[in-house]
Enzyme design. Structure first.
Site, PDB file in Angstrom:
ATOM      1  N   HIS A 267       0.825  -1.273   0.010  1.00  0.00           N
ATOM      2  CA  HIS A 267      -0.091   0.066   0.073  1.00  0.00           C
ATOM      3  C   HIS A 267       0.751   1.371  -0.109  1.00  0.00           C
ATOM      4  CE1 HIS A 267      -3.526  -2.375   1.124  1.00  0.00           C
ATOM      5  NE2 HIS A 267      -2.833  -2.906   1.999  1.00  0.00           N
TER       6      HIS A 267
HETATM    7  O1  RIB Z   1      -4.877   0.052   4.961  1.00  0.00           O
HETATM    8  C1  RIB Z   1      -3.225   0.077   4.490  1.00  0.00           C
HETATM    9  C2  RIB Z   1      -2.868   1.217   5.764  1.00  0.00           C
HETATM   10  O2  RIB Z   1      -2.859   0.591   6.918  1.00  0.00           O
HETATM   11  C3  RIB Z   1      -1.061   1.108   5.193  1.00  0.00           C
HETATM   12  O3  RIB Z   1      -0.596   2.311   5.722  1.00  0.00           O
HETATM   13  C4  RIB Z   1      -0.744   0.105   6.418  1.00  0.00           C
HETATM   14  O4  RIB Z   1       0.717   0.366   6.838  1.00  0.00           O
HETATM   15  C5  RIB Z   1      -1.736   0.460   7.440  1.00  0.00           C
HETATM   16  O5  RIB Z   1      -1.073   1.651   8.163  1.00  0.00           O
END
Ligand code: RIB
Ligand code: CA
Length: 320
Positions: free
Chosen positions: A251
């Site tokens: 992500h």
């Molecule tokens: O939903 C994904 C996010 O939530 C990313 O930033 C992961 O590191 C968590 O913080």
């Protein structure tokens, strides 16, 4: 050269994003602030020092510890995904000599609060500094609350968060970062600064599989290759059991990719808001994606990416 401040809750995907940012020739990481999210503030802060250590930097960015809990909601963590230590449970791994395989860098935190450091960095680079937010938006909202007129001198804000046209990853309809602190997200979406959002809708299009990672690091003995292998095992196992493939969504690397290679992405302008009180819908992000009668947009929502090219360039950058 893009000057950035990264706000982060490492977090395995945060770690990959940080490595990507520091290895990107066109990015200068001026400062980093930590925020409670994937794991608690003390642990994400220690994790940042471990990540800075493997990067073997000649000079450290300014770093500040941020908020230990959300503005209003009780803390929620993601230890089930990222491990109890937030880095795939690698923190106690030992070398053959019995020393810690991943120790912390000898880098001092400023005694400034995260919100003060954010505002100071905006003052230092008005209309130039780009803030990249990779965790709950608590620190960013504190800076907005402290001095919105100063904050508005930021060039833009790139954030990983929200979900619009598919299920959430922490509840049916909410993404983790926004769910943890929806009140902070509300402040950010209504701050009036240019916002670029990487929601799950686009981050779910980039899957780092175990096979791909093995191919990329095969035969390499550098510390980053070892870190990539060691830190991702637990999250890939989690995905195998809960998501259906051995790998994971990186992500937080996407906002860095949006800065490096905007041509790989497709975005739409939309008015984005967040639910802060709903019993079933707290943290739900709502974008007005209608074709007409839309409310004035307040964000660019990234909805598409050339995932193969992104991954090729990601590895080419971090393993150079
Ligand atoms: O939903 C994904 C996010 O939530 C990313 O930033 C992961 O590191 C968590 O913080
Ligand atoms: Ca994160």
């Amino acid at each position: 050269m893009k000057r950035i401040l990264i706000d982060t809750d490492p977090g395995v995907d945060d770690a990959l994003a940080l490595i990507y940012a520091f290895k990107s020739p066109d990015i200068k990481v001026e400062a980093i602030t930590t925020v409670s999210g994937n794991v608690n503030l003390e642990t994400v802060t220690r994790n940042l020092l471990k990540i800075l250590n493997i990067l073997d930097l000649t000079a450290f960015p300014i770093i500040a510890k941020g908020e230990a809990q959300p503005l209003v909601k009780p803390p929620v963590d993601a230890e089930d995904v990222h491990g109890k230590d937030g880095l795939g449970n690698i923190s106690e791994l030992l070398n053959s000599t019995g020393t810690l395989k991943y120790d912390t860098a000898d880098c001092q935190f400023t005694d400034q609060s995260a919100d003060d450091l954010i505002l100071e960095m905006v003052d230092s680079y008005p209309d130039e500094l780009i803030i990249v937010a990779l965790g709950p938006l608590t620190n960013i909202s504190k800076a907005i609350q402290k001095d919105l007129s100063r904050f508005r001198k930021v060039h833009s804000l790139y954030l990983m968060g929200g979900v619009f046209t598919e299920y959430g990853n922490i509840t049916t309809n909410a993404e983790f970062n926004v769910f943890v602190d929806p009140h902070a997200a509300h402040e950010v979406f209504n701050s009036g600064v240019p916002i670029h959002i990487a929601p799950l809708d686009v981050t779910h299009q980039v899957k780092l599989t175990g096979d791909r990672l093995q191919t990329e690091v095969f035969g390499r003995e550098d510390v980053i290759s070892h870190f990539l292998t060691d830190s991702t095992k637990a999250v890939m196992e989690f995905y195998r059991e809960n998501v259906g493939f051995y790998g994971f969504h990186i992500h937080d690397a996407l906002p860095i990719g949006m800065l490096n290679h905007p041509e790989l992405f497709r975005s739409v302008d939309a008015h984005v808001q967040v639910e802060t009180e709903g019993e079933l819908t707290s943290g739900m992000t709502v974008a007005d994606l209608r074709k007409q009668n839309v409310i004035d947009p307040n964000a660019k929502v990234y909805v598409g990416v050339d995932a193969d090219s992104f991954l090729d360039l990601f590895f080419k950058t971090i393993l150079t």
